[in-house]
Enzyme design. Sequence first.
Site, PDB file in Angstrom:
ATOM      1  N   VAL A 195       0.829  -1.207   0.000  1.00  0.00           N
ATOM      2  CA  VAL A 195       0.000   0.000   0.000  1.00  0.00           C
ATOM      3  C   VAL A 195       0.864   1.258   0.000  1.00  0.00           C
ATOM      4  O   VAL A 195       0.508   2.284  -0.583  1.00  0.00           O
ATOM      5  CB  VAL A 195      -0.983   0.015   1.189  1.00  0.00           C
ATOM      6  CG1 VAL A 195      -1.946  -1.150   1.095  1.00  0.00           C
ATOM      7  CG2 VAL A 195      -0.268   0.005   2.526  1.00  0.00           C
ATOM      8  N   SER A 368      -1.266   1.053  -5.204  1.00  0.00           N
ATOM      9  CA  SER A 368      -0.656   1.688  -4.026  1.00  0.00           C
ATOM     10  C   SER A 368      -1.297   3.038  -3.753  1.00  0.00           C
ATOM     11  O   SER A 368      -1.993   3.610  -4.594  1.00  0.00           O
ATOM     12  CB  SER A 368       0.846   1.870  -4.252  1.00  0.00           C
ATOM     13  OG  SER A 368       1.067   2.795  -5.315  1.00  0.00           O
ATOM     14  N   HIS A 369      -1.044   3.561  -2.539  1.00  0.00           N
ATOM     15  CA  HIS A 369      -1.590   4.869  -2.172  1.00  0.00           C
ATOM     16  C   HIS A 369      -1.180   5.954  -3.157  1.00  0.00           C
ATOM     17  O   HIS A 369      -1.988   6.803  -3.549  1.00  0.00           O
ATOM     18  CB  HIS A 369      -1.119   5.249  -0.767  1.00  0.00           C
ATOM     19  CG  HIS A 369      -1.764   4.460   0.322  1.00  0.00           C
ATOM     20  ND1 HIS A 369      -1.237   4.345   1.588  1.00  0.00           N
ATOM     21  CD2 HIS A 369      -2.915   3.737   0.340  1.00  0.00           C
ATOM     22  CE1 HIS A 369      -2.020   3.582   2.332  1.00  0.00           C
ATOM     23  NE2 HIS A 369      -3.035   3.208   1.605  1.00  0.00           N
ATOM     24  N   ALA A 370       0.094   5.945  -3.585  1.00  0.00           N
ATOM     25  CA  ALA A 370       0.578   6.983  -4.506  1.00  0.00           C
ATOM     26  C   ALA A 370      -0.198   6.955  -5.808  1.00  0.00           C
ATOM     27  O   ALA A 370      -0.575   8.006  -6.351  1.00  0.00           O
ATOM     28  CB  ALA A 370       2.067   6.792  -4.768  1.00  0.00           C
TER      29      ALA A 370
END
Length: 409
Positions: A195, A368-370
């Site tokens: 993540v 992922s968060h990005a």
Amino acid sequence: MSVVDLVNAEPSTAGGKAAPLAELTRAGLNVPAGFVVPATTYRAATTALDLGELAADRAEEARSRILGSRLPEAVVDEVSRALERMTAGAPTDYVAVRSSSSTEDNREASGAGQHDSFLAVRGAEQVCQAILRCWASMWTERAVAYRARHTEKDPVAVDMAVLVQRFVDASVSGIMFTGTTSVIEASWGIGEGIVAGHITPDSWRVGESGISERRPGLKTERTDRHDGRLVTRPIAPGEQETLCLSDRQVLRLHALGEEVSAILGGPRDIEWAITDDARWILQARPVTAPVPAPTEPPPATVTDSATLTGEPASPGVASGPVRLVRGPSDFPTFKRGDVLVCRHTDPAWTPLFTMASAVVTETGGVLSHAAIVAREVEIPAVLAVPRATEFLTPSSAVTVNGDTGDVSM
């Protein structure tokens, strides 16, 4: 009540993370047992702190007031009793303490990585301290900036519930986006590295006709719990090259995702974990922005001296000067329109996304968060570009193509 069992949690007070998990628990799906400290408890406990008088630009003061306070004794007592009930008969007495804000995990804004969660927490004292830290995380610079951009609510007028669950010691974990085609990313151990974009996970795409794509990642490390610590260690070369899920496991995860989507209504961003042969659902929020279609040939290569290729994670094309960022100390050098180039991002870097023309990282997956935040702020992103920080010269102009995964110099 200051504490509510997860199965009984109400959407109005449980927050965006806990409410769907409560619904899935009631539907009989495999969700770790837990309880919720509802938003009403946050409001009652923080009334004396006069947080409402603080403007968004005084967020640090709000954080300090919360972290300098103590939970009311009645809340501490309820948390202690709930913790004893929840961990009775569990493999361990470690838990996860997770934020569940009223402004995250909804159809308009994911809030990916904006609030804090704490893993491998043990005992009532540590849990109570983690609850305060979850509340305080609403007042970080990144969280306030994210709310100001993504929600119609006053950035100050928000509530925070907290979800406490049994900790899952995962052998494999990951993320799944459901939809017409399911996208699954996974790696060995606990999924925090996935993540956070610290590793490039294995990935699969699954449709009605079965698995349409398998891509090995760059699984150089794994994180596991050792007593009360999360320990990250290198992965042996043989394991790095081996897909961490069998086709059977991938198809079972896809079927689980379809079931979750049917119960909750619409495509879902699901965090999951596997222990032995059990599959656990850790998160099930709506998908706020779809994943770009795959490219051919497979990304993550250096094609020539003028073009790098990685994983297309957020669509669009943008150009700008390269700005290498290795950590918060580099933030003051960042200018609006720069291309953010880094090994991997961190949730604290979210304010840079509102200034950047594009994002390029050396590691990370499209779930992922990005990647999620880049899609929400509508800037191109290309992840998992080998040696990007070495090849992309500071202040040189580059063009980032988030549709193809190309970064041209």
